[in-house]
Design a protein around this motif. Structure first.
Motif, PDB file in Angstrom:
ATOM      1  N   UNK A  71     -41.869 -56.943 -31.951  1.00 15.75           N
ATOM      2  CA  UNK A  71     -42.575 -56.214 -30.891  1.00 15.75           C
ATOM      3  C   UNK A  71     -42.493 -54.714 -31.133  1.00 15.75           C
ATOM      4  N   UNK A  72     -43.666 -54.098 -31.176  1.00 20.65           N
ATOM      5  CA  UNK A  72     -43.750 -52.654 -31.395  1.00 20.65           C
ATOM      6  C   UNK A  72     -44.358 -52.030 -30.146  1.00 20.65           C
ATOM      7  N   UNK A  73     -43.599 -51.158 -29.505  1.00 16.76           N
ATOM      8  CA  UNK A  73     -44.082 -50.506 -28.289  1.00 16.76           C
ATOM      9  C   UNK A  73     -44.224 -49.013 -28.557  1.00 16.76           C
ATOM     10  N   UNK A  74     -45.396 -48.455 -28.226  1.00 17.68           N
ATOM     11  CA  UNK A  74     -45.641 -47.028 -28.447  1.00 17.68           C
ATOM     12  C   UNK A  74     -45.912 -46.363 -27.097  1.00 17.68           C
ATOM     13  N   UNK A  75     -45.245 -45.221 -26.892  1.00 17.92           N
ATOM     14  CA  UNK A  75     -45.426 -44.459 -25.645  1.00 17.92           C
ATOM     15  C   UNK A  75     -45.687 -43.002 -25.989  1.00 17.92           C
ATOM     16  N   UNK A 101     -44.963 -39.120 -25.354  1.00 11.54           N
ATOM     17  CA  UNK A 101     -43.853 -38.318 -24.846  1.00 11.54           C
ATOM     18  C   UNK A 101     -44.404 -36.982 -24.354  1.00 11.54           C
ATOM     19  N   UNK A 102     -43.530 -36.136 -23.816  1.00 11.88           N
ATOM     20  CA  UNK A 102     -43.973 -34.855 -23.265  1.00 11.88           C
ATOM     21  C   UNK A 102     -44.384 -33.855 -24.343  1.00 11.88           C
ATOM     22  N   UNK A 103     -43.912 -34.085 -25.584  1.00 11.90           N
ATOM     23  CA  UNK A 103     -44.267 -33.168 -26.680  1.00 11.90           C
ATOM     24  C   UNK A 103     -45.756 -33.265 -26.993  1.00 11.90           C
ATOM     25  N   UNK A 104     -46.302 -32.195 -27.575  1.00 11.10           N
ATOM     26  CA  UNK A 104     -47.699 -32.242 -28.008  1.00 11.10           C
ATOM     27  C   UNK A 104     -47.856 -33.309 -29.089  1.00 11.10           C
ATOM     28  N   UNK A 105     -48.791 -34.218 -28.873  1.00  9.01           N
ATOM     29  CA  UNK A 105     -49.039 -35.329 -29.791  1.00  9.01           C
ATOM     30  C   UNK A 105     -47.787 -36.185 -30.030  1.00  9.01           C
ATOM     31  N   UNK A 106     -46.857 -36.100 -29.131  1.00  6.80           N
ATOM     32  CA  UNK A 106     -45.602 -36.851 -29.306  1.00  6.80           C
ATOM     33  C   UNK A 106     -45.762 -38.328 -28.981  1.00  6.80           C
ATOM     34  N   UNK A 107     -45.132 -39.157 -29.783  1.00  2.00           N
ATOM     35  CA  UNK A 107     -45.098 -40.599 -29.528  1.00  2.00           C
ATOM     36  C   UNK A 107     -43.688 -41.110 -29.792  1.00  2.00           C
ATOM     37  N   UNK A 108     -43.282 -42.092 -29.016  1.00  2.00           N
ATOM     38  CA  UNK A 108     -42.030 -42.792 -29.275  1.00  2.00           C
ATOM     39  C   UNK A 108     -42.377 -44.233 -29.620  1.00  2.00           C
ATOM     40  N   UNK A 109     -41.913 -44.658 -30.766  1.00  2.00           N
ATOM     41  CA  UNK A 109     -42.239 -45.996 -31.278  1.00  2.00           C
ATOM     42  C   UNK A 109     -40.967 -46.821 -31.329  1.00  2.00           C
ATOM     43  N   UNK A 110     -40.958 -47.927 -30.628  1.00  2.00           N
ATOM     44  CA  UNK A 110     -39.800 -48.814 -30.646  1.00  2.00           C
ATOM     45  C   UNK A 110     -40.175 -50.098 -31.361  1.00  2.00           C
ATOM     46  N   UNK A 111     -39.388 -50.450 -32.372  1.00  2.00           N
ATOM     47  CA  UNK A 111     -39.639 -51.674 -33.145  1.00  2.00           C
ATOM     48  C   UNK A 111     -38.496 -52.642 -32.869  1.00  2.00           C
ATOM     49  N   UNK A 112     -38.826 -53.734 -32.240  1.00  2.00           N
ATOM     50  CA  UNK A 112     -37.835 -54.764 -31.923  1.00  2.00           C
ATOM     51  C   UNK A 112     -38.038 -55.960 -32.857  1.00  2.00           C
ATOM     52  N   UNK A 113     -37.040 -56.258 -33.664  1.00  2.00           N
ATOM     53  CA  UNK A 113     -37.118 -57.396 -34.584  1.00  2.00           C
ATOM     54  C   UNK A 113     -36.070 -58.441 -34.208  1.00  2.00           C
ATOM     55  N   UNK A 114     -36.502 -59.631 -33.840  1.00  2.00           N
ATOM     56  CA  UNK A 114     -35.538 -60.703 -33.609  1.00  2.00           C
ATOM     57  C   UNK A 114     -35.077 -61.217 -34.973  1.00  2.00           C
TER      58      UNK A 114
END
Ligand code: ADP
Ligand code: MG
Length: 150
Positions: free
Chosen positions: A126-130, A132-145
């Motif tokens: 599961x890859x979740x992208x959000x 962030x407050x930064x310009x063009x900022x993204x936080x990417x979380x990669x969950x691997x079972x």
């Protein structure tokens, strides 16, 4: 299971995260993978898939928003790239042949996985992208079972 978090500030950086993740799967000898992507419109899901596919030698990845699935058979692994934005119920999913694709020896990447209902197995990546407050900022979380690659 592992959870990794990355911060990016451009589409190129998000593509690089996707590319490195694909390189990791390849180095592990994976011949199939199911990657469910989550996140709002314009957050960078397609950018991640573009980078991921580039590691397999696949170029010119375009959003399958209107086609639901794009198939790329010319890389190191077959890639099926889904966008379920327009899928509203299980009948829609069935008519796309979603389960049949998931059963193939291939790398499947699924945008708008929220719309897949129960069709996605619990052991998918599961890859979740959000944003962030930064310009063009993204936080990417990669969950691997834990998974069996073969
Ligand atoms: P999605 O598939 O989630 O709808 P896209 O990958 O098609 O999103 O588009 C992401 C948009 O956000 C592009 O216009 C891209 O230029 C822009 N963008 C800005 N910053 C980033 C970033 N850090 N990562 C990815 N895309 C970004
Ligand atoms: Mg997209």
């Amino acid at each position: 299971m592992t959870t990794e978090t990355y911060k990016t500030h451009s589409p190129e950086e998000t593509e690089a995260v996707g590319r490195k993740f694909a390189e990791k799967l390849l180095s592990e000898g994976a011949v199939r993978a199911l990657i469910a992507l989550y996140g709002d419109l314009g957050v960078g899901k397609t950018a991640f898939v573009r980078g991921f596919s580039s590691a397999l030698g696949i170029r010119a990845v375009k959003s399958p928003t209107y086609t639901v699935v794009n198939e790329y058979g010319n890389g190191l692994r077959p890639v099926f790239h889904f966008d379920l934005y327009r899928i509203t119920d299980e009948d829609d999913l069935y008519s796309v042949g979603f389960d049949d694709y998931l059963a193939k020896e291939a790398f499947c990447l699924v945008e708008w996985s929220e719309n897949a209902g129960d069709a996605l197995p619990d052991d998918c990546i599961r890859v979740t992208i959000r944003k962030t407050d930064d310009k063009d900022g993204r936080e990417i979380t990669v969950f691997s079972p834990e998974r069996n690659n073969t």
